[in-house]
Design a protein around this motif. Structure first.
Motif, PDB file in Angstrom:
ATOM      1  N   LEU A   1      28.336 -20.206  -9.962  1.00 59.23           N
ATOM      2  CA  LEU A   1      29.439 -19.134  -9.930  1.00 59.23           C
ATOM      3  C   LEU A   1      29.038 -17.966 -10.956  1.00 59.23           C
ATOM      4  N   ASP A   2      28.231 -18.264 -11.837  1.00 54.65           N
ATOM      5  CA  ASP A   2      27.761 -17.414 -12.900  1.00 54.65           C
ATOM      6  C   ASP A   2      26.624 -16.324 -12.518  1.00 54.65           C
ATOM      7  N   ASN A   3      25.765 -16.919 -11.612  1.00 51.47           N
ATOM      8  CA  ASN A   3      24.546 -16.411 -11.251  1.00 51.47           C
ATOM      9  C   ASN A   3      24.723 -15.899  -9.690  1.00 51.47           C
ATOM     10  N   HIS A   4      25.609 -16.526  -9.065  1.00 55.61           N
ATOM     11  CA  HIS A   4      25.442 -16.050  -7.535  1.00 55.61           C
ATOM     12  C   HIS A   4      26.981 -15.941  -7.007  1.00 55.61           C
ATOM     13  N   GLY A   5      27.878 -15.605  -8.067  1.00 57.16           N
ATOM     14  CA  GLY A   5      29.329 -15.648  -7.606  1.00 57.16           C
ATOM     15  C   GLY A   5      29.528 -14.602  -6.531  1.00 57.16           C
ATOM     16  N   SER A   6      29.061 -13.343  -6.433  1.00 59.19           N
ATOM     17  CA  SER A   6      29.146 -12.493  -5.614  1.00 59.19           C
ATOM     18  C   SER A   6      28.415 -12.736  -4.130  1.00 59.19           C
ATOM     19  N   LEU A   7      27.655 -13.602  -4.189  1.00 59.63           N
ATOM     20  CA  LEU A   7      27.115 -14.039  -3.100  1.00 59.63           C
ATOM     21  C   LEU A   7      27.822 -15.295  -2.391  1.00 59.63           C
ATOM     22  N   LEU A   8      28.396 -15.898  -2.968  1.00 61.12           N
ATOM     23  CA  LEU A   8      29.217 -17.197  -2.544  1.00 61.12           C
ATOM     24  C   LEU A   8      30.620 -16.454  -1.910  1.00 61.12           C
ATOM     25  N   HIS A   9      30.884 -15.379  -2.428  1.00 64.23           N
ATOM     26  CA  HIS A   9      32.138 -14.731  -1.966  1.00 64.23           C
ATOM     27  C   HIS A   9      31.968 -13.930  -0.782  1.00 64.23           C
ATOM     28  N   SER A  10      30.607 -13.419  -0.599  1.00 67.01           N
ATOM     29  CA  SER A  10      30.683 -12.608   0.401  1.00 67.01           C
ATOM     30  C   SER A  10      30.744 -12.959   1.952  1.00 67.01           C
ATOM     31  N   HIS A  11      31.080 -12.165   2.761  1.00 67.64           N
ATOM     32  CA  HIS A  11      31.195 -12.345   4.296  1.00 67.64           C
ATOM     33  C   HIS A  11      29.899 -12.943   4.916  1.00 67.64           C
ATOM     34  N   LEU A  12      28.792 -12.093   4.453  1.00 64.49           N
ATOM     35  CA  LEU A  12      27.690 -12.351   5.128  1.00 64.49           C
ATOM     36  C   LEU A  12      27.042 -13.636   4.780  1.00 64.49           C
ATOM     37  N   PHE A  13      27.403 -14.201   3.542  1.00 63.20           N
ATOM     38  CA  PHE A  13      26.944 -15.589   3.196  1.00 63.20           C
ATOM     39  C   PHE A  13      27.824 -16.861   3.827  1.00 63.20           C
ATOM     40  N   SER A  14      28.952 -16.626   4.014  1.00 65.92           N
ATOM     41  CA  SER A  14      29.737 -17.501   4.629  1.00 65.92           C
ATOM     42  C   SER A  14      29.556 -17.359   6.183  1.00 65.92           C
ATOM     43  N   ALA A  15      28.903 -16.428   6.578  1.00 66.85           N
ATOM     44  CA  ALA A  15      28.620 -16.469   8.072  1.00 66.85           C
ATOM     45  C   ALA A  15      27.209 -16.949   8.315  1.00 66.85           C
TER      46      ALA A  15
ATOM     47  N   SER B   1      38.325 -35.355 -15.752  1.00 65.20           N
ATOM     48  CA  SER B   1      38.114 -34.734 -16.568  1.00 65.20           C
ATOM     49  C   SER B   1      37.921 -33.430 -16.612  1.00 65.20           C
ATOM     50  N   SER B   2      37.800 -32.439 -17.748  1.00 69.57           N
ATOM     51  CA  SER B   2      37.545 -31.294 -17.720  1.00 69.57           C
ATOM     52  C   SER B   2      36.265 -30.478 -17.263  1.00 69.57           C
ATOM     53  N   LYS B   3      35.402 -31.711 -17.487  1.00 72.35           N
ATOM     54  CA  LYS B   3      33.654 -31.356 -17.096  1.00 72.35           C
ATOM     55  C   LYS B   3      33.382 -32.569 -15.766  1.00 72.35           C
ATOM     56  N   PRO B   4      33.632 -32.358 -14.802  1.00 69.15           N
ATOM     57  CA  PRO B   4      32.886 -33.483 -13.813  1.00 69.15           C
ATOM     58  C   PRO B   4      31.552 -33.293 -13.805  1.00 69.15           C
ATOM     59  N   LEU B   5      30.974 -34.214 -13.105  1.00 68.24           N
ATOM     60  CA  LEU B   5      29.527 -34.437 -12.889  1.00 68.24           C
ATOM     61  C   LEU B   5      28.823 -33.177 -12.340  1.00 68.24           C
ATOM     62  N   LEU B   6      29.628 -32.550 -11.347  1.00 72.37           N
ATOM     63  CA  LEU B   6      29.031 -31.523 -10.798  1.00 72.37           C
ATOM     64  C   LEU B   6      29.108 -30.250 -11.434  1.00 72.37           C
ATOM     65  N   GLN B   7      29.766 -30.157 -12.426  1.00 72.20           N
ATOM     66  CA  GLN B   7      30.420 -28.856 -13.327  1.00 72.20           C
ATOM     67  C   GLN B   7      28.864 -27.939 -13.744  1.00 72.20           C
ATOM     68  N   PRO B   8      28.173 -28.720 -14.326  1.00 74.11           N
ATOM     69  CA  PRO B   8      26.838 -27.703 -14.604  1.00 74.11           C
ATOM     70  C   PRO B   8      26.159 -27.005 -13.408  1.00 74.11           C
ATOM     71  N   THR B   9      26.057 -27.487 -12.321  1.00 73.54           N
ATOM     72  CA  THR B   9      25.608 -26.921 -11.044  1.00 73.54           C
ATOM     73  C   THR B   9      26.679 -26.033 -10.623  1.00 73.54           C
ATOM     74  N   TRP B  10      27.770 -26.148 -10.462  1.00 74.89           N
ATOM     75  CA  TRP B  10      28.796 -25.363  -9.920  1.00 74.89           C
ATOM     76  C   TRP B  10      28.879 -24.141 -11.038  1.00 74.89           C
ATOM     77  N   SER B  11      29.039 -24.266 -12.343  1.00 71.80           N
ATOM     78  CA  SER B  11      29.026 -23.272 -13.045  1.00 71.80           C
ATOM     79  C   SER B  11      27.721 -22.309 -13.053  1.00 71.80           C
ATOM     80  N   TYR B  12      26.648 -22.780 -12.780  1.00 72.93           N
ATOM     81  CA  TYR B  12      25.501 -22.017 -12.751  1.00 72.93           C
ATOM     82  C   TYR B  12      25.502 -21.097 -11.281  1.00 72.93           C
TER      83      TYR B  12
END
Length: 215
Positions: A27-41, A14-25
């Motif tokens: 992305l909305d609040n820590h999206g730049s961190l998740l995309h950063s090279h520093l975080f992935s390292a 469905s368009s709203k899986p069980l993990l959607q609220p956590t994932w949306s939070y």
């Protein structure tokens, strides 16, 4: 009612899986961190250290029946290292191997656009299983090289064989997966008793195909 029965919560597309609220939070609040090279390292290196620390604590305070005894295979003149030495070795390994490898991987990877839709429980489970299978494959090859190249074994891998210990927890994949597909600590412990057996870290299929599965 029929639709709910046909689409259980763990299999839903469905368009709203069980993990959607956590994932949306995230992305909305820590999206730049998740995309950063520093975080992935830093994240995989930190996760590795946290997991090692957790299991080290279980070794120290957990029931004795959980522990897989260290096999007595040390060469003459060598002693079994203390728990403190094992912790220091893990820290050094994290700092000088795991972290640089994570940084290199982060620098070399291309930009990944994270999807707005969270994975379903089934998709998450399948992704984790695929990651385990891929890691199992590359580790089987890399581990085997250490045991056929004496110089590589002495300079890199011998320390692991001195530090080896394990935990046979009541709940693990070794007890959950059928037909002995997942070896577990007791399976890996046989490798430390005889280096020619059980080169794969998790599953047994590569050892079975390569003839390195203990009879």
């Amino acid at each position: 009612m029929t639709e709910i029965w046909q689409r259980p919560w763990w299999f839903t597309n469905s368009s709203k899986p069980l993990l959607q609220p956590t994932w949306s939070y995230l992305l909305d609040n820590h999206g730049s961190l998740l995309h950063s090279h520093l975080f992935s390292a830093l994240f995989p290196a930190a996760a590795y250290f946290v997991i090692c620390t957790w299991f080290s604590c279980l070794m120290l305070i957990g029931p004795s029946q959980w522990r897989v005894p260290r096999p007595q295979i040390l060469a003459v003149g060598h002693r079994s290292p203390s728990e403190r030495e094992c912790v220091v070795h893990t820290l050094l390994l994290s700092l000088f191997f795991v972290l640089p490898a994570a940084v290199l991987q982060s620098v070399l990877r291309t930009h990944i656009e994270l999807p707005s839709r969270a994975p379903t429980i089934l998709e998450l489970g399948m992704g984790l299983m695929a990651s385990l299978l891929l890691f199992d494959t590359q580790y089987f090859v890399w581990h085997g090289l250490h045991h056929v190249c004496p110089g590589l074994y002495r300079s890199v891998h011998a320390k692991h064989h001195q530090d080896h210990s394990g935990l046979e927890l009541p709940i693990s994949l070794a007890h959950l997966l059928p037909w002995g597909l997942y070896g577990g600590p007791a399976y890996h412990d046989k490798h430390h008793k005889s280096h020619k057996w059980h080169l794969a870290p998790y599953f047994i299929h590569w050892d079975r195909l390569a003839g390195t599965l203990a009879p």
